[in-house]
Design an enzyme around this catalytic site. Structure first.
Site, short mmCIF file in Angstrom:
data_model
loop_
_atom_site.label_atom_id
_atom_site.label_comp_id
_atom_site.label_asym_id
_atom_site.label_seq_id
_atom_site.Cartn_x
_atom_site.Cartn_y
_atom_site.Cartn_z
N ASP A 141 0.84 -1.20 0.00
CA ASP A 141 0.00 0.00 0.00
C ASP A 141 0.88 1.25 0.00
O ASP A 141 1.89 1.32 0.71
CB ASP A 141 -0.93 -0.01 1.23
CG ASP A 141 -2.09 0.95 1.07
OD1 ASP A 141 -3.23 0.47 0.90
OD2 ASP A 141 -1.87 2.18 1.10
N ILE A 142 0.47 2.24 -0.76
CA ILE A 142 1.28 3.47 -0.89
C ILE A 142 1.24 4.29 0.40
O ILE A 142 2.16 5.07 0.67
CB ILE A 142 0.80 4.28 -2.11
CG1 ILE A 142 1.89 5.20 -2.62
CG2 ILE A 142 -0.49 5.05 -1.82
CD1 ILE A 142 1.63 5.76 -4.01
N ASN B 255 -12.95 -3.36 2.59
CA ASN B 255 -13.87 -2.24 2.69
C ASN B 255 -14.84 -2.29 1.51
O ASN B 255 -14.42 -2.55 0.38
CB ASN B 255 -13.10 -0.92 2.68
CG ASN B 255 -12.15 -0.81 3.86
OD1 ASN B 255 -12.44 -1.29 4.95
ND2 ASN B 255 -10.99 -0.20 3.64
N GLY C 26 -15.82 2.54 3.67
CA GLY C 26 -14.53 3.21 3.51
C GLY C 26 -13.78 2.83 2.26
O GLY C 26 -12.58 3.08 2.16
N GLN C 27 -14.48 2.25 1.28
CA GLN C 27 -13.79 1.88 0.03
C GLN C 27 -13.53 3.13 -0.80
O GLN C 27 -14.45 3.92 -1.06
CB GLN C 27 -14.66 0.90 -0.77
CG GLN C 27 -13.97 0.40 -2.04
CD GLN C 27 -14.78 -0.67 -2.77
OE1 GLN C 27 -15.90 -1.00 -2.39
NE2 GLN C 27 -14.20 -1.22 -3.82
N HIS D 219 -10.64 -5.39 -3.32
CA HIS D 219 -9.31 -5.69 -2.78
C HIS D 219 -9.39 -6.08 -1.32
O HIS D 219 -10.29 -5.66 -0.59
CB HIS D 219 -8.36 -4.50 -2.95
CG HIS D 219 -8.92 -3.20 -2.46
ND1 HIS D 219 -9.82 -2.45 -3.19
CD2 HIS D 219 -8.69 -2.50 -1.33
CE1 HIS D 219 -10.14 -1.35 -2.51
NE2 HIS D 219 -9.46 -1.37 -1.36
N LEU D 220 -8.42 -6.87 -0.94
CA LEU D 220 -8.27 -7.32 0.44
C LEU D 220 -7.04 -6.62 1.00
O LEU D 220 -5.96 -6.67 0.39
CB LEU D 220 -8.07 -8.84 0.41
CG LEU D 220 -8.20 -9.67 1.67
CD1 LEU D 220 -9.59 -9.51 2.29
CD2 LEU D 220 -7.93 -11.13 1.32
N HIS D 221 -7.20 -5.94 2.15
CA HIS D 221 -6.05 -5.37 2.85
C HIS D 221 -5.47 -6.42 3.77
O HIS D 221 -6.22 -7.05 4.54
CB HIS D 221 -6.46 -4.18 3.72
CG HIS D 221 -6.94 -2.98 2.97
ND1 HIS D 221 -6.12 -1.91 2.68
CD2 HIS D 221 -8.16 -2.67 2.47
CE1 HIS D 221 -6.83 -0.98 2.04
NE2 HIS D 221 -8.06 -1.41 1.90
P1 5GP Z 1 -9.70 1.33 0.16
O1 5GP Z 1 -9.69 2.66 0.85
O2 5GP Z 1 -10.43 1.40 -1.16
O3 5GP Z 1 -10.16 0.18 1.01
O4 5GP Z 1 -8.18 0.99 -0.15
C1 5GP Z 1 -7.47 1.56 -1.18
C2 5GP Z 1 -6.00 1.54 -0.78
O5 5GP Z 1 -5.22 1.78 -1.93
C3 5GP Z 1 -5.63 2.60 0.26
O6 5GP Z 1 -5.11 1.97 1.42
C4 5GP Z 1 -4.59 3.45 -0.48
O7 5GP Z 1 -3.54 3.88 0.38
C5 5GP Z 1 -4.09 2.52 -1.55
N1 5GP Z 1 -3.61 3.21 -2.75
C6 5GP Z 1 -4.22 4.27 -3.35
N2 5GP Z 1 -3.51 4.62 -4.44
C7 5GP Z 1 -2.45 3.77 -4.51
C8 5GP Z 1 -1.36 3.65 -5.44
O8 5GP Z 1 -1.23 4.40 -6.41
N3 5GP Z 1 -0.46 2.67 -5.19
C9 5GP Z 1 -0.58 1.83 -4.12
N4 5GP Z 1 0.37 0.89 -3.96
N5 5GP Z 1 -1.59 1.91 -3.23
C10 5GP Z 1 -2.53 2.88 -3.43
#
Ligand code: 5GP
Ligand code: ZN
Length: 117
Positions: free
Chosen positions: A33-34, A90, A96-97, A103-105
């Site tokens: 994750d970034i 999420n 919180g998506q 995706h799975l964290h």
């Molecule tokens: P969500 O909030 O949809 O459950 O998770 C999306 C995740 O993607 C977040 O934790 C966010 O930090 C990560 N993310 C967003 N943009 C990028 C990116 O460009 N590269 C990577 N590696 N992660 C990203």
């Protein structure tokens, strides 16, 4: 494979946007994750564009399986299997998506708290 050209994670799957890939199969890709929320924070996605968990159809169920199989492999490699970790998915706004590609964290390397924020 049909992808959504406007989707961030499709672009990561297609390597149009760089990421640190930690695991890959025909069906799934896992990358760091970034904005990590824990020492280990990996995002595991199906390579196929599926917006969210409620969009999964019966023929795609094996892709969900592939995410958990990937998770089990990654926790071994990251050496957090025995200490523990958290898997989070999420879903939509209240969940919180922020990226509409399922995706799975995978979070680990620190004590997790409950309830989540
Ligand atoms: P969500 O909030 O949809 O459950 O998770 C999306 C995740 O993607 C977040 O934790 C966010 O930090 C990560 N993310 C967003 N943009 C990028 C990116 O460009 N590269 C990577 N590696 N992660 C990203
Ligand atoms: Zn996508």
């Amino acid at each position: 494979m049909v992808q959504d050209p406007s989707c961030l994670f499709c672009k990561i799957v297609e390597r149009k946007i760089p990421s640190t890939v930690v695991y890959e199969t025909d069906d799934a890709l896992a990358f760091r994750d970034i904005h990590p929320q824990a020492p280990v924070h990996i995002v595991i996605v199906p390579k196929k564009h599926i917006p969210t968990i409620t969009d999964v159809t019966l023929p795609d169920l094996h892709l969900i399986n592939a995410l958990f199989v990937a998770g089990n492999r990654i926790v071994e490699e990251e050496q957090i299997r025995d200490k523990g970790f958290r898997l989070v998915m999420n879903c939509r706004r209240d969940g919180g998506q922020t990226v509409d590609h399922l995706h799975l964290h995978l979070l680990g390397g620190r004590q997790m708290h409950w309830p989540p924020g």
